[in-house]
Design an enzyme around this catalytic site. Structure first.
Site, PDB file in Angstrom:
ATOM      1  N   CYS A  89     -55.719   7.552  24.259  1.00  0.00           N
ATOM      2  CA  CYS A  89     -55.465   8.695  23.373  1.00  0.00           C
ATOM      3  C   CYS A  89     -54.105   8.671  22.689  1.00  0.00           C
ATOM      4  O   CYS A  89     -54.009   8.249  21.530  1.00  0.00           O
ATOM      5  CB  CYS A  89     -55.648   9.984  24.173  1.00  0.00           C
ATOM      6  SG  CYS A  89     -57.275  10.106  24.931  1.00  0.00           S
ATOM      7  N   LYS A 103     -56.547  17.836  16.664  1.00  0.00           N
ATOM      8  CA  LYS A 103     -56.455  16.864  17.766  1.00  0.00           C
ATOM      9  C   LYS A 103     -55.379  15.807  17.482  1.00  0.00           C
ATOM     10  O   LYS A 103     -54.612  15.415  18.369  1.00  0.00           O
ATOM     11  CB  LYS A 103     -57.816  16.191  17.951  1.00  0.00           C
ATOM     12  CG  LYS A 103     -57.862  15.147  19.027  1.00  0.00           C
ATOM     13  CD  LYS A 103     -57.726  15.741  20.412  1.00  0.00           C
ATOM     14  CE  LYS A 103     -57.551  14.652  21.455  1.00  0.00           C
ATOM     15  NZ  LYS A 103     -57.446  15.167  22.793  1.00  0.00           N
TER      16      LYS A 103
HETATM   17  N1  LIG Z   1     -60.702  10.313  28.537  1.00  0.00           N
HETATM   18  C1  LIG Z   1     -59.962  11.272  28.021  1.00  0.00           C
HETATM   19  O1  LIG Z   1     -59.104  11.853  28.706  1.00  0.00           O
HETATM   20  C2  LIG Z   1     -60.162  11.739  26.600  1.00  0.00           C
HETATM   21  C3  LIG Z   1     -59.472  12.887  26.190  1.00  0.00           C
HETATM   22  C4  LIG Z   1     -59.628  13.336  24.916  1.00  0.00           C
HETATM   23  C5  LIG Z   1     -60.448  12.655  24.043  1.00  0.00           C
HETATM   24  N2  LIG Z   1     -61.127  11.535  24.440  1.00  0.00           N
HETATM   25  C6  LIG Z   1     -61.973  10.890  23.431  1.00  0.00           C
HETATM   26  O2  LIG Z   1     -63.152  10.403  24.008  1.00  0.00           O
HETATM   27  C7  LIG Z   1     -63.394   9.071  23.569  1.00  0.00           C
HETATM   28  C8  LIG Z   1     -64.101   8.345  24.672  1.00  0.00           C
HETATM   29  O3  LIG Z   1     -63.194   8.246  25.750  1.00  0.00           O
HETATM   30  P1  LIG Z   1     -63.633   7.983  27.235  1.00  0.00           P
HETATM   31  O4  LIG Z   1     -62.404   8.169  28.054  1.00  0.00           O
HETATM   32  O5  LIG Z   1     -64.847   8.750  27.596  1.00  0.00           O
HETATM   33  O6  LIG Z   1     -63.998   6.422  27.148  1.00  0.00           O
HETATM   34  P2  LIG Z   1     -64.685   5.552  28.290  1.00  0.00           P
HETATM   35  O7  LIG Z   1     -64.304   4.146  28.005  1.00  0.00           O
HETATM   36  O8  LIG Z   1     -64.414   6.136  29.634  1.00  0.00           O
HETATM   37  O9  LIG Z   1     -66.242   5.732  28.032  1.00  0.00           O
HETATM   38  C9  LIG Z   1     -66.916   5.354  26.878  1.00  0.00           C
HETATM   39  C10 LIG Z   1     -68.392   5.227  27.201  1.00  0.00           C
HETATM   40  O10 LIG Z   1     -69.085   4.938  25.977  1.00  0.00           O
HETATM   41  C11 LIG Z   1     -70.072   3.972  26.272  1.00  0.00           C
HETATM   42  N3  LIG Z   1     -70.464   3.296  25.026  1.00  0.00           N
HETATM   43  C12 LIG Z   1     -69.796   2.336  24.355  1.00  0.00           C
HETATM   44  N4  LIG Z   1     -70.467   1.989  23.240  1.00  0.00           N
HETATM   45  C13 LIG Z   1     -71.580   2.769  23.206  1.00  0.00           C
HETATM   46  C14 LIG Z   1     -72.650   2.898  22.299  1.00  0.00           C
HETATM   47  N5  LIG Z   1     -72.722   2.164  21.205  1.00  0.00           N
HETATM   48  N6  LIG Z   1     -73.620   3.787  22.579  1.00  0.00           N
HETATM   49  C15 LIG Z   1     -73.567   4.541  23.706  1.00  0.00           C
HETATM   50  N7  LIG Z   1     -72.587   4.458  24.595  1.00  0.00           N
HETATM   51  C16 LIG Z   1     -71.586   3.597  24.358  1.00  0.00           C
HETATM   52  C17 LIG Z   1     -69.417   3.058  27.301  1.00  0.00           C
HETATM   53  O11 LIG Z   1     -70.367   2.327  28.033  1.00  0.00           O
HETATM   54  C18 LIG Z   1     -68.677   4.078  28.167  1.00  0.00           C
HETATM   55  O12 LIG Z   1     -69.445   4.562  29.235  1.00  0.00           O
HETATM   56  C19 LIG Z   1     -62.006   8.521  23.264  1.00  0.00           C
HETATM   57  O13 LIG Z   1     -62.040   7.494  22.301  1.00  0.00           O
HETATM   58  C20 LIG Z   1     -61.279   9.732  22.768  1.00  0.00           C
HETATM   59  O14 LIG Z   1     -61.445   9.837  21.372  1.00  0.00           O
HETATM   60  C21 LIG Z   1     -60.995  11.077  25.699  1.00  0.00           C
END
Ligand SMILES: NC(=O)c1ccc[n+]([C@@H]2O[C@H](COP(=O)([O-])OP(=O)(O)OC[C@H]3O[C@@H](n4cnc5c(N)ncnc54)[C@H](O)[C@@H]3O)[C@@H](O)[C@H]2O)c1
Length: 389
Positions: A258, A205
């Site tokens: 990301c 990744k």
């Molecule tokens: N969005 C993308 O396109 C994408 C693509 C590849 C990888 N990712 C990975 O996914 C991770 C998350 O991204 P996302 O886009 O979903 O973020 P986001 O900000 O959309 O969502 C994160 C969620 O986690 C929740 N959260 C925060 N702290 C928490 C806790 N302690 N317990 C439970 N829930 C909690 C928040 O309320 C929120 O709903 C990124 O850091 C990345 O590593 C995201």
């Protein structure tokens, strides 16, 4: 099998919905109570995600139950963690959210449970930090439970189809964890590949993100050179690209959770090991991409000076402030950074973005305008400057 998905954000919710749609019971844990309520009422909190409305309507509050309480996941035997991992001002990873999530999972972890981390993390975080947090909170030892890593490879807006078709990898912190995680995950991820370790899965990744960042920096640099030479970059790019050459598109920089974050995970790790020379290109790529706002600010100011008005009176509209078109996310948005940079120069800056209404824009401390009411419009996604006067 009952699956807990920790973090129901842009990455976690589509995954939870796909697992539910594969016939499993899913408990989604998210600290955002309002979001949980919406999901349980069958309402999709991420409307821009294609196909998600339908899945949330079908499974929300039924076999996908959202809750802010980790205790509601006590009877789950698979835990998928996908909460954000951000970087601080010095670009060091800030593990607080991840640690909180893992320690809470540790509190409800039982023998033979499987934990899979999906958040993109610095090298070896699964086999060191995640393992330690789980062991400390649960009193269990690795071997009593299984631990693996599988990077989320979705792209917001296309997540459901990506989860169903795109190759996904998974690797364990030990062999048993890898095998077990692979067997379970392939029940809902059709195109799944077992790799030799969690460390390899993490690295896959990270290098994908680095490749994108470096190549966008190259495109940005070539775009600047082309403009300097009076060459149409897009025309040249069309004919330059072929099977072995894939010049990316230029931009105002790279934003979101990301790509601008992941190179730092490797840069910081190598710097910790005093291997500064290993990450020179990664560092320069970050600098080039972050510096694109200065390039565009200069271009916009030069265009404003052609308008027959005092510079500070020219109404400038930055059209598009999210980090990517069609995704309502401002984290590390270079378009937003550009608007703020122009404001710092005391120019009369307004913004417009189809993802936000006037009120939302004003709450961000920005001025809203319809593009046709501005003197000059910079389309941050198309990279086009247009005059209305
Ligand atoms: N969005 C993308 O396109 C994408 C693509 C590849 C990888 N990712 C990975 O996914 C991770 C998350 O991204 P996302 O886009 O979903 O973020 P986001 O900000 O959309 O969502 C994160 C969620 O986690 C929740 N959260 C925060 N702290 C928490 C806790 N302690 N317990 C439970 N829930 C909690 C928040 O309320 C929120 O709903 C990124 O850091 C990345 O590593 C995201």
């Amino acid at each position: 099998m009952k699956v807990a998905v920790i973090g129901l954000g842009k990455a976690g919710l589509p995954l939870a919905a796909v697992i539910a749609d594969s016939g499993f019971e899913v408990v989604g844990v998210d600290i955002d109570e309002r979001k949980c309520e919406m999901i349980n009422n069958g309402i999709n909190p991420i409307p821009e995600e294609a196909g998600l409305d339908e899945l949330i309507k079908k499974h929300g509050g039924k076999n996908l139950i959202a809750t802010p309480s980790y205790e509601d996941a006590t009877d789950c035997n698979v835990f998928v963690v996908i909460v954000p991992l951000l970087i601080d001002e010095d670009h060091n990873p800030d593990f607080r959210i991840l640690e909180d999530a893992f320690r809470n999972v540790g509190k409800v972890l039982k023998k033979r449970d499987l934990v899979v981390l999906e958040t993109t993390v610095p090298p070896m975080a699964t086999e060191t930090l995640a393992k330690r947090w789980l062991e400390e909170e649960s009193g269990l030892k690795l071997g009593d439970f299984y631990l693996a890593y599988s990077p989320e490879r979705i792209m917001t807006g296309y997540s459901i189809s990506r989860l169903k078709k795109f190759p996904k990898v998974i690797g364990g912190v030990n062999e048993e964890s890898g095998t077990r995680a692979f067997e379970i995950y392939r029940k809902f991820i059709p195109n799944l590949h077992l790799v030799s370790s969690a460390r390899v899965a993490e690295f896959i990744k990270l290098i994908e993100g680095c490749y994108r960042d470096v190549n966008i920096a190259l495109a940005n640099e070539l775009f600047k050179i082309a403009n300097e030479l009076g060459v149409d970059f897009y025309e040249a790019r069309e004919y330059a690209n072929h099977e072995y050459c894939h010049i990316h598109l230029p931009s105002t920089g790279v934003g979101g959770h990301c790509i601008p974050v992941y190179p730092w995970f490797l840069i910081k790790e190598m710097e910790k090991r005093e291997k500064f020379n290993y990450v020179r290109l990664l560092r320069v790529a970050r600098e080039i991409n972050d510096g694109m706002v200065n390039y565009w600010a200069e271009k916009i100011v030069l265009e404003c000076m052609k308008i027959d008005k005092p510079l500070n009176d020219v109404k400038i509209c930055i059209k598009g402030i999210t980090f990517r078109k069609g995704v309502k996310e401002l984290y590390h948005s270079r378009n937003l950074a550009l608007a703020k940079l122009l404001m710092e120069k005391r120019l009369n800056v307004f913004v417009y973005d189809e993802m936000f209404n006037k009120e939302e824009i004003e709450k961000l401390g920005l001025k809203w305008i319809e593009p046709n009411e501005a003197d000059l419009v910079f389309d941050a996604f198309e990279l086009k400057i247009a005059w209305n006067v």
